[in-house]
Design a protein around this motif. Structure first.
Motif, PDB file in Angstrom:
ATOM      1  N   LEU A   1      -4.771   7.258  -0.330  1.00  0.00           N
ATOM      2  CA  LEU A   1      -5.413   6.270  -0.024  1.00  0.00           C
ATOM      3  C   LEU A   1      -5.762   6.529   1.499  1.00  0.00           C
ATOM      4  O   LEU A   1      -5.227   6.278   2.552  1.00  0.00           O
ATOM      5  CB  LEU A   1      -4.884   5.038  -0.122  1.00  0.00           C
ATOM      6  CG  LEU A   1      -4.479   4.675  -1.544  1.00  0.00           C
ATOM      7  CD1 LEU A   1      -3.853   3.255  -1.473  1.00  0.00           C
ATOM      8  CD2 LEU A   1      -5.528   4.517  -2.358  1.00  0.00           C
TER       9      LEU A   1
ATOM     10  N   LEU B   1       1.430   4.887   0.834  1.00  0.00           N
ATOM     11  CA  LEU B   1       0.983   6.243   1.140  1.00  0.00           C
ATOM     12  C   LEU B   1       1.849   7.246   1.228  1.00  0.00           C
ATOM     13  O   LEU B   1       3.004   7.218   0.764  1.00  0.00           O
ATOM     14  CB  LEU B   1       0.535   5.605   3.131  1.00  0.00           C
ATOM     15  CG  LEU B   1      -0.265   4.578   3.054  1.00  0.00           C
ATOM     16  CD1 LEU B   1      -0.239   4.129   4.783  1.00  0.00           C
ATOM     17  CD2 LEU B   1      -1.479   4.838   2.664  1.00  0.00           C
TER      18      LEU B   1
ATOM     19  N   ILE C   1       0.588  -1.058   0.002  1.00  0.00           N
ATOM     20  CA  ILE C   1       0.097   0.111  -0.025  1.00  0.00           C
ATOM     21  C   ILE C   1       0.967   1.294  -0.059  1.00  0.00           C
ATOM     22  O   ILE C   1       1.460   1.447   0.957  1.00  0.00           O
ATOM     23  CB  ILE C   1      -0.975   0.050   1.226  1.00  0.00           C
ATOM     24  CG1 ILE C   1      -1.694  -1.278   1.420  1.00  0.00           C
ATOM     25  CG2 ILE C   1      -2.007   1.227   1.080  1.00  0.00           C
ATOM     26  CD1 ILE C   1      -2.323  -1.687  -0.007  1.00  0.00           C
TER      27      ILE C   1
ATOM     28  N   ILE D   1     -13.351   5.201  -0.099  1.00  0.00           N
ATOM     29  CA  ILE D   1     -12.497   4.239   0.737  1.00  0.00           C
ATOM     30  C   ILE D   1     -13.216   4.243   2.175  1.00  0.00           C
ATOM     31  O   ILE D   1     -13.423   5.209   2.743  1.00  0.00           O
ATOM     32  CB  ILE D   1     -11.090   4.735   0.668  1.00  0.00           C
ATOM     33  CG1 ILE D   1     -10.442   4.818  -0.857  1.00  0.00           C
ATOM     34  CG2 ILE D   1     -10.205   3.980   1.257  1.00  0.00           C
ATOM     35  CD1 ILE D   1      -9.258   5.518  -1.080  1.00  0.00           C
TER      36      ILE D   1
ATOM     37  N   VAL E   1      -7.013  -2.627   1.041  1.00  0.00           N
ATOM     38  CA  VAL E   1      -7.777  -1.321   0.987  1.00  0.00           C
ATOM     39  C   VAL E   1      -9.374  -1.674   0.685  1.00  0.00           C
ATOM     40  O   VAL E   1      -9.527  -2.561  -0.058  1.00  0.00           O
ATOM     41  CB  VAL E   1      -7.329  -0.247  -0.317  1.00  0.00           C
ATOM     42  CG1 VAL E   1      -8.253   0.732  -0.529  1.00  0.00           C
ATOM     43  CG2 VAL E   1      -5.896  -0.067   0.028  1.00  0.00           C
TER      44      VAL E   1
ATOM     45  N   VAL F   1      -8.382   1.322   5.208  1.00  0.00           N
ATOM     46  CA  VAL F   1      -6.888   1.150   4.625  1.00  0.00           C
ATOM     47  C   VAL F   1      -6.467   0.280   5.975  1.00  0.00           C
ATOM     48  O   VAL F   1      -6.028   0.975   7.059  1.00  0.00           O
ATOM     49  CB  VAL F   1      -6.264   2.202   4.364  1.00  0.00           C
ATOM     50  CG1 VAL F   1      -4.801   1.871   3.830  1.00  0.00           C
ATOM     51  CG2 VAL F   1      -6.907   3.172   3.309  1.00  0.00           C
ATOM     52  N   LYS F   2      -5.985  -0.761   5.734  1.00  0.00           N
ATOM     53  CA  LYS F   2      -5.495  -1.590   6.558  1.00  0.00           C
ATOM     54  C   LYS F   2      -4.008  -2.200   6.632  1.00  0.00           C
ATOM     55  O   LYS F   2      -3.898  -2.743   5.563  1.00  0.00           O
ATOM     56  CB  LYS F   2      -6.529  -2.896   7.097  1.00  0.00           C
ATOM     57  CG  LYS F   2      -7.862  -2.473   7.429  1.00  0.00           C
ATOM     58  CD  LYS F   2      -8.464  -3.686   7.544  1.00  0.00           C
ATOM     59  CE  LYS F   2     -10.244  -3.163   7.866  1.00  0.00           C
ATOM     60  NZ  LYS F   2     -11.177  -4.469   8.096  1.00  0.00           N
TER      61      LYS F   2
END
Length: 395
Positions: free
Chosen positions: A365, A13, A11, A30, A23, A33-34
């Motif tokens: 995100l 960022l 991911i 969205i 995501v 987001v993990k």
């Protein structure tokens, strides 16, 4: 709620890359987001990123077209075709950009843009129009048609402004007679005045920046003054001003041709990813084979040649726009300038979103932002493009 989960992704960022994460999005936004591997318990549509990067969608704030289409063609087909080509290369939002032209062509552009925006279902979203010219320096015209160049006059630009509420950016040479008043008028209307195709000296840029709203620079280094001598005295130019004014944002055509590796490294070192937007400045030849083509409208445009990965005037005296796509820009800034991937992506996502004041809904995100997402591999080859939660492109 129709939830979609992207799993097994790296991911991207603004502050760095999560080695493994998920995501989630639903209804075009969205929702999560993990960090960490997917646990397999959530319900919804699954997209397996297969270890590839999951990034915000790319935002191109300066493009004239792609895929054989130019926005100056004045047709809905051209708008939609260019938007679809850009989407295949990871662009989820863009600013259709004009060239110097007749006012008749410009007014037709306004009507076409509205119709195309309403019909756009399978391409990069339109964020508003960027007018490039006709208020430019003759000496720094580049590939802009010189017969249309002139100074800004209220009786003309007020008519243009009254004809469209979709203009969000206008590139202007600030040293022209009437340009400061014009910049202030644009800023009053929430339109970004941008410095471009300029022969201004430092002091003129400084006045435009501090007193007329010109806070951004169009394609840094291209069609732009630098140190000159006048009556034996040296004067700094627009280029030096862009570096000296810390808060001024710039855009660069990072195709590796308009700017070589040395200049890419230089601008990245001294402006940084928070002040640099990557732009394609692409014309209809983006995504097309090399050879002859047209810059501008098919009816009144100029013949140009695509070779060596760039568009050139027939006499090869100047570049005539790029044929780059957004994925190429990110790939180039990483490979030639040694920029970290998260910073390269920021220059193609969050920074342009901030410049155009759409970072509340785009550019990163984050929960609540639009589900504009691109999945690409180690070589920054786009695998999937998602715009507003709709998966449009899978390679």
């Amino acid at each position: 709620m129709n939830k979609t989960i992207i799993i097994n992704g790296r991911i991207v960022l603004p502050e760095g890359v999560l080695a493994d994460g998920c995501v989630e999005f639903a209804d075009g936004k969205i929702t999560a987001v993990k960090e960490g591997p997917y646990n397999g318990q959530a319900t919804g549509t699954i997209i397996n990123a297969q270890g590839n990067y999951v990034s915000p969608g790319f935002i191109d704030i300066h493009t004239h077209g792609a895929g054989g289409h130019d926005f100056m063609d004045g047709t809905v087909e051209a708008y939609l075709g260019a938007a679809q080509m850009h989407a295949r290369h990871g662009t989820t939002a863009l600013l259709p950009t004009t060239l110097t032209s007749t006012n008749e062509e410009l007014l037709n552009t306004f009507a076409t843009y509205k119709e195309a925006k309403a019909q756009n279902r399978s391409g990069a979203a339109f964020l508003g129009l960027h007018l490039e010219g006709p208020y430019f320096s003759y000496n720094q015209r580049g590939a802009q048609d010189p017969k249309y160049l002139r100074n800004p006059r209220p009786e003309e630009y007020e008519t243009i402004l009254a004809a469209s509420d979709d203009i969000v950016r206008w590139s202007v040479a600030p040293e022209l007679d009437g340009a400061l008043e014009f910049g202030r008028r644009l800023a009053e209307r929430g339109i970004l005045p941008s410095i471009g195709h300029t022969d201004a000296i430092y002091e003129q840029v400084e006045e435009a920046y501090r007193h007329a709203g010109y806070t951004h620079v169009t394609h840094l280094y291209s069609c732009m003054s630098t140190i000159t001598r006048r009556n034996a005295y040296r004067y700094a130019g627009a280029l030096e001003a862009a570096y000296m004014m810390d808060d001024m944002t710039v855009e660069i055509i990072a195709d590796g041709v308009h700017l070589p590796a040395s200049l890419l490294k230089y601008v990245c070192k001294f402006k940084g990813p928070d002040k640099i937007a990557l732009v394609t400045d692409s014309m209809r030849g983006a995504g097309m084979p090399e050879g002859e083509t047209i810059l501008g409208s098919l009816k009144d445009g100029q013949r140009v040649i695509i070779e060596d990965g760039v568009a050139k005037l027939p006499d090869r005296s100047a570049f005539a726009g790029s044929v780059a796509t957004a994925d190429r820009l990110v790939r180039t800034i990483v490979s030639l300038a040694g920029v970290q991937l998260a910073d390269a992506v920021k220059m193609m996502t969050l920074t342009p979103a901030r410049i155009m004041k759409v970072d509340d809904c785009k550019g990163s995100l984050a929960v609540g932002k639009d589900a504009d997402i691109v999945i690409f591999d180690e070589g920054i080859n786009v695998k999937t493009t998602i715009i507003g939660g709709k998966c449009l492109t899978i390679h």
